[in-house]
Scaffold this motif. Structure first.
Motif, PDB file in Angstrom:
ATOM      1  N   ALA A 223     -34.355  -0.252 -42.008  1.00  0.00           N
ATOM      2  CA  ALA A 223     -34.514   1.133 -41.555  1.00  0.00           C
ATOM      3  C   ALA A 223     -33.257   1.899 -41.949  1.00  0.00           C
ATOM      4  CB  ALA A 223     -34.714   1.201 -40.045  1.00  0.00           C
ATOM      5  N   THR A 224     -33.434   3.158 -42.284  1.00  0.00           N
ATOM      6  CA  THR A 224     -32.320   3.960 -42.787  1.00  0.00           C
ATOM      7  C   THR A 224     -32.207   5.257 -42.011  1.00  0.00           C
ATOM      8  OG1 THR A 224     -32.727   3.064 -45.002  1.00  0.00           O
ATOM      9  CG2 THR A 224     -31.299   4.993 -44.857  1.00  0.00           C
ATOM     10  N   GLY A 225     -30.970   5.735 -41.868  1.00  0.00           N
ATOM     11  CA  GLY A 225     -30.711   7.030 -41.258  1.00  0.00           C
ATOM     12  C   GLY A 225     -29.450   7.625 -41.824  1.00  0.00           C
ATOM     13  N   LEU A 226     -29.257   8.905 -41.554  1.00  0.00           N
ATOM     14  CA  LEU A 226     -28.084   9.619 -42.060  1.00  0.00           C
ATOM     15  C   LEU A 226     -27.261  10.186 -40.921  1.00  0.00           C
ATOM     16  CD1 LEU A 226     -29.614  11.686 -45.013  1.00  0.00           C
ATOM     17  CD2 LEU A 226     -28.517   9.426 -45.105  1.00  0.00           C
TER      18      LEU A 226
ATOM     19  N   LEU B 282     -29.524  -7.538 -35.193  1.00  0.00           N
ATOM     20  CA  LEU B 282     -29.791  -6.724 -36.373  1.00  0.00           C
ATOM     21  C   LEU B 282     -28.460  -6.463 -37.066  1.00  0.00           C
ATOM     22  CD1 LEU B 282     -32.430  -4.079 -35.232  1.00  0.00           C
ATOM     23  CD2 LEU B 282     -32.797  -6.307 -36.303  1.00  0.00           C
ATOM     24  N   TYR B 283     -28.526  -6.120 -38.341  1.00  0.00           N
ATOM     25  CA  TYR B 283     -27.300  -5.983 -39.132  1.00  0.00           C
ATOM     26  C   TYR B 283     -27.206  -4.571 -39.693  1.00  0.00           C
ATOM     27  CZ  TYR B 283     -27.117 -10.928 -38.405  1.00  0.00           C
ATOM     28  OH  TYR B 283     -27.055 -12.150 -37.785  1.00  0.00           O
ATOM     29  N   LEU B 284     -26.005  -4.007 -39.607  1.00  0.00           N
ATOM     30  CA  LEU B 284     -25.790  -2.603 -39.950  1.00  0.00           C
ATOM     31  C   LEU B 284     -24.779  -2.471 -41.071  1.00  0.00           C
ATOM     32  CD1 LEU B 284     -26.082   0.472 -39.309  1.00  0.00           C
ATOM     33  CD2 LEU B 284     -24.177   0.185 -37.708  1.00  0.00           C
ATOM     34  N   ASP B 285     -25.147  -1.668 -42.081  1.00  0.00           N
ATOM     35  CA  ASP B 285     -24.231  -1.256 -43.134  1.00  0.00           C
ATOM     36  C   ASP B 285     -24.017   0.247 -43.022  1.00  0.00           C
ATOM     37  OD1 ASP B 285     -24.420  -3.875 -44.026  1.00  0.00           O
ATOM     38  OD2 ASP B 285     -25.918  -3.398 -45.567  1.00  0.00           O
ATOM     39  N   VAL B 286     -22.771   0.679 -43.079  1.00  0.00           N
ATOM     40  CA  VAL B 286     -22.436   2.103 -43.059  1.00  0.00           C
ATOM     41  C   VAL B 286     -21.786   2.439 -44.391  1.00  0.00           C
ATOM     42  CG1 VAL B 286     -21.168   3.945 -41.901  1.00  0.00           C
ATOM     43  CG2 VAL B 286     -22.089   2.033 -40.562  1.00  0.00           C
ATOM     44  N   THR B 287     -22.408   3.353 -45.150  1.00  0.00           N
ATOM     45  CA  THR B 287     -21.953   3.686 -46.492  1.00  0.00           C
ATOM     46  C   THR B 287     -21.700   5.173 -46.609  1.00  0.00           C
ATOM     47  OG1 THR B 287     -23.312   1.874 -47.373  1.00  0.00           O
ATOM     48  CG2 THR B 287     -22.508   3.520 -48.950  1.00  0.00           C
ATOM     49  N   PRO B 288     -20.519   5.594 -47.122  1.00  0.00           N
ATOM     50  CA  PRO B 288     -20.286   7.028 -47.320  1.00  0.00           C
ATOM     51  C   PRO B 288     -21.146   7.569 -48.449  1.00  0.00           C
ATOM     52  CG  PRO B 288     -18.453   5.745 -48.209  1.00  0.00           C
ATOM     53  CD  PRO B 288     -19.352   4.771 -47.502  1.00  0.00           C
ATOM     54  N   ILE B 289     -21.646   8.772 -48.265  1.00  0.00           N
ATOM     55  CA  ILE B 289     -22.488   9.424 -49.269  1.00  0.00           C
ATOM     56  C   ILE B 289     -22.052  10.868 -49.429  1.00  0.00           C
ATOM     57  CG2 ILE B 289     -24.495   7.956 -48.828  1.00  0.00           C
ATOM     58  CD1 ILE B 289     -25.636  10.226 -47.112  1.00  0.00           C
ATOM     59  N   THR B 290     -22.503  11.496 -50.500  1.00  0.00           N
ATOM     60  CA  THR B 290     -22.248  12.918 -50.736  1.00  0.00           C
ATOM     61  C   THR B 290     -23.518  13.708 -50.440  1.00  0.00           C
ATOM     62  OG1 THR B 290     -20.606  12.447 -52.445  1.00  0.00           O
ATOM     63  CG2 THR B 290     -21.564  14.657 -52.421  1.00  0.00           C
TER      64      THR B 290
ATOM     65  N   MET C 219     -28.566   9.865 -37.276  1.00  0.00           N
ATOM     66  CA  MET C 219     -28.342   8.566 -36.667  1.00  0.00           C
ATOM     67  C   MET C 219     -27.366   8.637 -35.492  1.00  0.00           C
ATOM     68  SD  MET C 219     -29.950   5.848 -37.392  1.00  0.00           S
ATOM     69  CE  MET C 219     -30.047   4.131 -37.801  1.00  0.00           C
ATOM     70  N   LEU C 220     -26.661   9.743 -35.338  1.00  0.00           N
ATOM     71  CA  LEU C 220     -25.743   9.920 -34.220  1.00  0.00           C
ATOM     72  C   LEU C 220     -26.374  10.733 -33.096  1.00  0.00           C
ATOM     73  CD1 LEU C 220     -22.424  10.643 -36.183  1.00  0.00           C
ATOM     74  CD2 LEU C 220     -23.373   8.439 -35.444  1.00  0.00           C
TER      75      LEU C 220
ATOM     76  N   GLU D  52     -24.659   6.938 -44.750  1.00  0.00           N
ATOM     77  CA  GLU D  52     -25.937   6.263 -44.625  1.00  0.00           C
ATOM     78  C   GLU D  52     -25.778   5.087 -43.668  1.00  0.00           C
ATOM     79  OE1 GLU D  52     -28.896   4.580 -47.907  1.00  0.00           O
ATOM     80  OE2 GLU D  52     -27.291   3.164 -47.389  1.00  0.00           O
ATOM     81  N   PHE D  53     -26.664   5.003 -42.676  1.00  0.00           N
ATOM     82  CA  PHE D  53     -26.727   3.870 -41.771  1.00  0.00           C
ATOM     83  C   PHE D  53     -27.971   3.051 -42.154  1.00  0.00           C
ATOM     84  CE2 PHE D  53     -23.776   6.427 -39.591  1.00  0.00           C
ATOM     85  CZ  PHE D  53     -23.194   5.715 -38.547  1.00  0.00           C
TER      86      PHE D  53
END
Length: 440
Positions: free
Chosen positions: A355-358, A403-411, A334-335, A376-377
């Motif tokens: 839509a999802t990205g990492l 549009l609305y964005l959630d940024v969540t830390p993942i392992t 996503m970057l 996770e974006f």
């Protein structure tokens, strides 16, 4: 009294007035500016007529006076000459000021107090900051956070209705807070904040206290560093300007000119989960403004370009919505260059609503204290999501609102993958057989 002596007295009086104001006032003194702030996202092509001609037009048209300040450049004389040539080819009168740490034969500390240079600034209707290292600009014009007489003269031009433009480093200094020498984007995202005085510093503040500017934005995936800094400094609005593109800011309005567009981030309704150790964000509102679009930061109203108006309105809430895409793609970086905006356009014109990205490192450094931390974006459509499409620019170009964005830390699991193996009844060692050639 001779004419020369009289001229010097006038110049010294102007310097005295500006110096007195600098000692008595903060960095952004006086009434609200009525001029134009024009951050340019970097890599501005000298044949980008849309941007250069618009700068000259804003400053008064053909014959308008410009001064070029190449303080950020490592080759200021050459850089200044190229910018002057571009401005003059579009009708302006332009001159380079020898205000740059790398300019041989001039001391910056003396140049920013030079009455001749100050007079040139005060006589101009346009000031242009060239690219390079933004810390050179602020360290030259605002050492120890104190405005120099030359900077005060620039502010005088700006408050009087003039244009202050800058590319790359020249765009970075437009905010009150600027990126100074930040680490790479993913590293910033992992740390969740930036170090004062090293990664971030005090900018010149031409766009006011409520807007944060970043540049080279889409090309370098800088959404991952803009969000943490906005949260850290309490900014509601952030504007990421793409390369070869200008954002014209005036009276609370944005106009996009040039090669691509800008990403507007609004954290007015965003929130964070304080229980998580890593950076996280929910409900950031994203709007992508393409070339030719205009947007009012106060009312939130967007006026799309003529090409978009002649193209296609895309409203997922409309009963006759006919999406171009059946499923939203998964973005594995996503970057990456322009990935966030590509995902926004695809999601707007899609049967899916998310839509999802990492964002993660497949080969983390040995020194990385959090090698398995990723993000996770998740982009979501809302009831107010809509936009426009055109093919008039030679590609698939969208303007995307809300549009609305959630940024969540993942392992991230290590290893990320493993080779496929043969069935249990076969040997473990792969058997490779030559391919039979196909005859034409």
């Amino acid at each position: 009294m001779t004419r020369t002596a009289g001229r010097w007295l006038v110049m010294l009086a102007a310097v005295w007035a500006v110096t007195t104001a600098a000692l008595a006032a903060p960095t952004v003194p006086g009434p609200a500016p009525t001029g134009y702030a024009v951050p340019i996202g970097g890599e501005l092509r000298y044949d980008n007529t849309a941007v250069w001609s618009r700068l000259v037009q804003l400053s008064g048209g053909p014959g308008s006076r410009w001064v070029v300040i190449p303080a950020a450049s490592s080759a200021p004389e050459k850089t200044g000459e190229m910018v002057v040539d571009a401005l003059q080819r579009h009708g302006a009168q332009a001159v380079t000021l020898p205000v740059a740490p790398e300019w041989q034969g001039y001391e910056v500390a003396e140049a920013v107090h030079d009455p001749v240079l100050i007079e040139q600034v005060l006589a101009a209707t346009g000031i242009y900051f060239a690219g390079g290292a933004q810390s050179r600009i602020t360290d030259s014009l605002q050492p120890d956070g104190l405005p120099t007489p030359l900077l005060q003269a620039i502010w005088s031009v700006y408050r009087a209705g003039g244009v202050v433009a800058g590319t790359s480093a020249g765009a970075a200094v437009m905010s009150e807070t600027m990126f100074r020498d930040a680490y790479d984007v993913l590293r910033v995202l992992k740390r969740g904040r930036l170090d004062e005085g090293q990664e971030i510093g005090r900018g010149l503040g031409f766009v006011g206290p409520e807007l944060l500017i970043d540049q080279h934005f889409l090309k370098r995936g800088r959404i991952g560093r803009l969000l943490p800094l906005m949260v850290q400094k309490g900014y509601r609005l952030g504007l990421g300007v793409e390369e070869n593109t200008a954002a014209i800011l005036h009276d609370g309005k944005v106009e996009v000119v040039g090669g691509k567009g800008v990403l507007l981030v609004d954290l007015g309704a965003a929130s964070q989960d304080g229980r998580l150790d890593a950076f996280n964000l929910r409900n950031a509102k994203l709007t992508y403004l393409d070339r030719g679009d205009r947007h009012d930061l106060h009312s939130g109203i967007t006026t799309p370009s003529l090409q978009k108006l002649q193209g296609q309105l895309i409203d997922p809430g409309s009963p006759d919505f006919a999406p171009s895409f059946e499923s939203a793609p998964f973005q594995n970086d996503m970057l990456g260059p322009s990935t966030i905006v590509d995902a926004m356009g695809s999601l707007l014109d899609n049967r899916d609503t998310e839509a999802t990205g990492l964002a993660f490192s497949g080969t983390p450094r040995a020194s990385d204290p959090q090698p398995d931390l990723g993000f996770e974006f998740r982009l979501r459509r809302g009831p107010d999501s809509h936009g426009w499409y055109t093919g008039a620019f030679g590609g698939d170009d969208y303007t995307v609102l809300n549009l609305y964005l959630d940024v969540t830390p993942i392992t991230i699991a290590r290893p990320l993958y493993s080779p496929a193996t043969a069935s249990a009844t076969d040997a473990v060692v792969p058997r490779y057989e030559p391919l039979a050639p196909t005859l034409p």
